[in-house]
Design a protein around this motif. Structure first.
Motif, PDB file in Angstrom:
ATOM      1  N   ALA A 170       0.821  -1.203   0.000  1.00 14.87           N
ATOM      2  CA  ALA A 170       0.000   0.000   0.000  1.00 14.87           C
ATOM      3  C   ALA A 170       0.863   1.265   0.000  1.00 14.87           C
ATOM      4  N   SER A 171       1.969   1.244   0.732  1.00 16.24           N
ATOM      5  CA  SER A 171       2.837   2.413   0.798  1.00 16.24           C
ATOM      6  C   SER A 171       3.511   2.681  -0.542  1.00 16.24           C
ATOM      7  N   LEU A 172       3.994   1.651  -1.197  1.00 14.28           N
ATOM      8  CA  LEU A 172       4.640   1.846  -2.498  1.00 14.28           C
ATOM      9  C   LEU A 172       3.638   2.357  -3.535  1.00 14.28           C
ATOM     10  N   LEU A 173       2.407   1.864  -3.494  1.00 12.84           N
ATOM     11  CA  LEU A 173       1.393   2.346  -4.426  1.00 12.84           C
ATOM     12  C   LEU A 173       1.069   3.817  -4.161  1.00 12.84           C
ATOM     13  N   ALA A 174       0.910   4.170  -2.881  1.00  8.41           N
ATOM     14  CA  ALA A 174       0.643   5.567  -2.542  1.00  8.41           C
ATOM     15  C   ALA A 174       1.824   6.460  -2.926  1.00  8.41           C
TER      16      ALA A 174
END
Length: 441
Positions: A170-174
């Motif tokens: 989720a962090s990499l996508l954000a």
């Protein structure tokens, strides 16, 4: 577990098997040098507050724009010579001076990378947010290039070292969305395109190698832990078998010797002694079947209680039965219980019983003709068990394998924080004293 902890567990996801090993000193030094060099490069790049922009649209314009640099004259056209490229007008831009908050953001885009292996996900977000804050102002192009490199390092560290898979994804996508919305991706020349293609491939290959290395280390640690568990279980089984067999076999030996002595003169006493031998043998077989039933117990197999008599583990409630068997062998035993009797934890109760059993067995074997006293004292937070004898008609002699019972008792008591003290008494005889902490269940 609270609702918050349950929610955070779902957000973070399951932990990977590749948890990072403890960092070495050289790893800390390498991360520190990397963070420092990127921070210095970002600071220096952001101090370059002027840059030149090529403006082909201004070619032929008669009115210059503010900041436009003088355009060199075009080379003259020669007969028979192709016309060369025409000069492109350029405009110089000068950014405002660096403000204090921009300087702090510049430092935070790279310096936290020193902790990239220890707190990978937190470092990734600090670096990403600092880069976004920096580009809310007037960031130089050179600083943008360095912050982009720092972001790549932070993203790689989060993907490789964070144990929380869902949070990382989720962090990499954000982060990718933030880099797409804000001008965080620098303009690169065509010569740098191969580098930008090969660098992720190199990082990915290194990540796969590191992942396999961690998997091998974890597998080796699991195998070592399994071996230690097997060795500990073997030691526990050996202690249990020793406690079960030694006492009853010692009783059988004493009773058989007494029967042989009085067989010719007192057949009735000999018959009673042989009955005691038979009873001790039955007890030994019953307890052995109990231990072997526990060893052969499986999860999916049939219930061993069907074929094996699984009596409950003995405790101090069977102290009278134990001392009666010793008295039947001809050794006088006195029992004293002090304090209010309480319900002990199962492990503590079994350990106390084994202490009395081992001490009485040693007294029967080594202290012929002695009187034995057993004291059980229930304290406020601990149990004290003491077994002492007055000494036999012959001194104690070391036997092959002797002392294993006391060693096993010390190991058993150590599990519950207890201690065992065994040794000769000042006025003759032998004493075994055990102190076991306990808590009321």
């Amino acid at each position: 577990m609270s609702r918050y902890e349950e929610f955070m567990g779902r957000v973070r996801g399951s932990r990977t098997i590749g948890a990072p090993p403890p960092l070495s000193r050289w790893a800390w030094v390498a991360d520190g040098l990397l963070a420092l060099s990127l921070a210095v490069a970002t600071i220096v790049g952001n101090l370059n507050r002027s840059y030149v922009e090529l403006r082909p649209d201004l070619a032929g314009a008669k009115t210059p724009v503010p900041g436009q640099l003088p355009t060199p004259p075009a080379p003259p056209d020669l007969p028979g010579v192709p016309a060369g490229p025409r000069p492109v007008p350029a405009v110089e831009h000068v950014l405002p001076p660096v403000e204090a908050w921009e300087a702090v953001a510049v430092v935070l885009t790279a310096l936290p990378l020193v902790l990239r292996r220890r707190f990978p996900l937190s470092v990734y977000w600090v670096v990403t947010v600092a880069a976004v804050v920096l580009h809310l102002g007037d960031a130089a192009d050179d600083a943008t290039r360095i912050t982009f490199a720092s972001g790549l390092v932070a993203a790689y560290s989060a993907a490789m070292y964070s144990p929380h898979r869902r949070s990382v994804a989720a962090s990499l996508l954000a982060g990718a969305l933030l880099y797409a919305v804000f001008p965080l991706v620098p303009d690169v020349d065509s010569d740098l395109v191969p580098v930008l293609v090969l660098l992720p491939l190199a990082l990915a290959s290194h990540g796969v190698h590191l992942w396999r290395q961690r998997e091998r280390v974890l597998r080796a640690e699991q195998e070592a832990a399994l071996r230690r568990a097997v060795e500990a279980e073997r030691a526990r089984i050996a202690r249990e078998l020793h406690d079960v067999v030694t006492h009853n076999v010692s009783m059988m030996t004493i009773q058989a010797g007494a029967a042989r002595t009085v067989l010719a003169t007192s057949p009735d006493q000999a018959r009673e002694a042989m009955l005691a031998v038979e009873a001790a043998g039955r007890t030994a077989l019953s307890e052995l079947r109990h231990v072997m039933g526990l060893l052969t117990m499986t999860v999916d197999g049939p219930d061993p209680a069907v074929d094996v008599e699984l009596a409950p583990q003995p405790g101090l409630d069977r102290l009278t039965e134990l001392t009666d068997r010793v008295r039947a062998s001809g050794v006088p035993v006195e029992v004293e219980v002090r304090g209010a009797r309480v319900e002990l934890p199962a492990g503590v109760d079994l350990a106390a019983y084994r202490v009395v059993q081992e001490a009485l067995t040693n007294a029967v074997r080594h202290a012929e003709g002695a009187r034995v006293s057993v004291t059980v004292e229930y304290g406020e937070d601990r149990l004290r068990v003491e077994v002492s004898d007055t000494g036999g008609r012959r001194p104690r002699t070391a036997e092959p394998g002797g002392g294993r019972g006391l060693l096993g008792l010390r190991a058993r008591l150590a599990v519950y924080g207890g201690t065992l003290d065994a040794g000769s008494r000042p006025h003759g005889g032998y004493r075994v004293r055990a102190v076991i902490p306990w808590e009321v269940p």
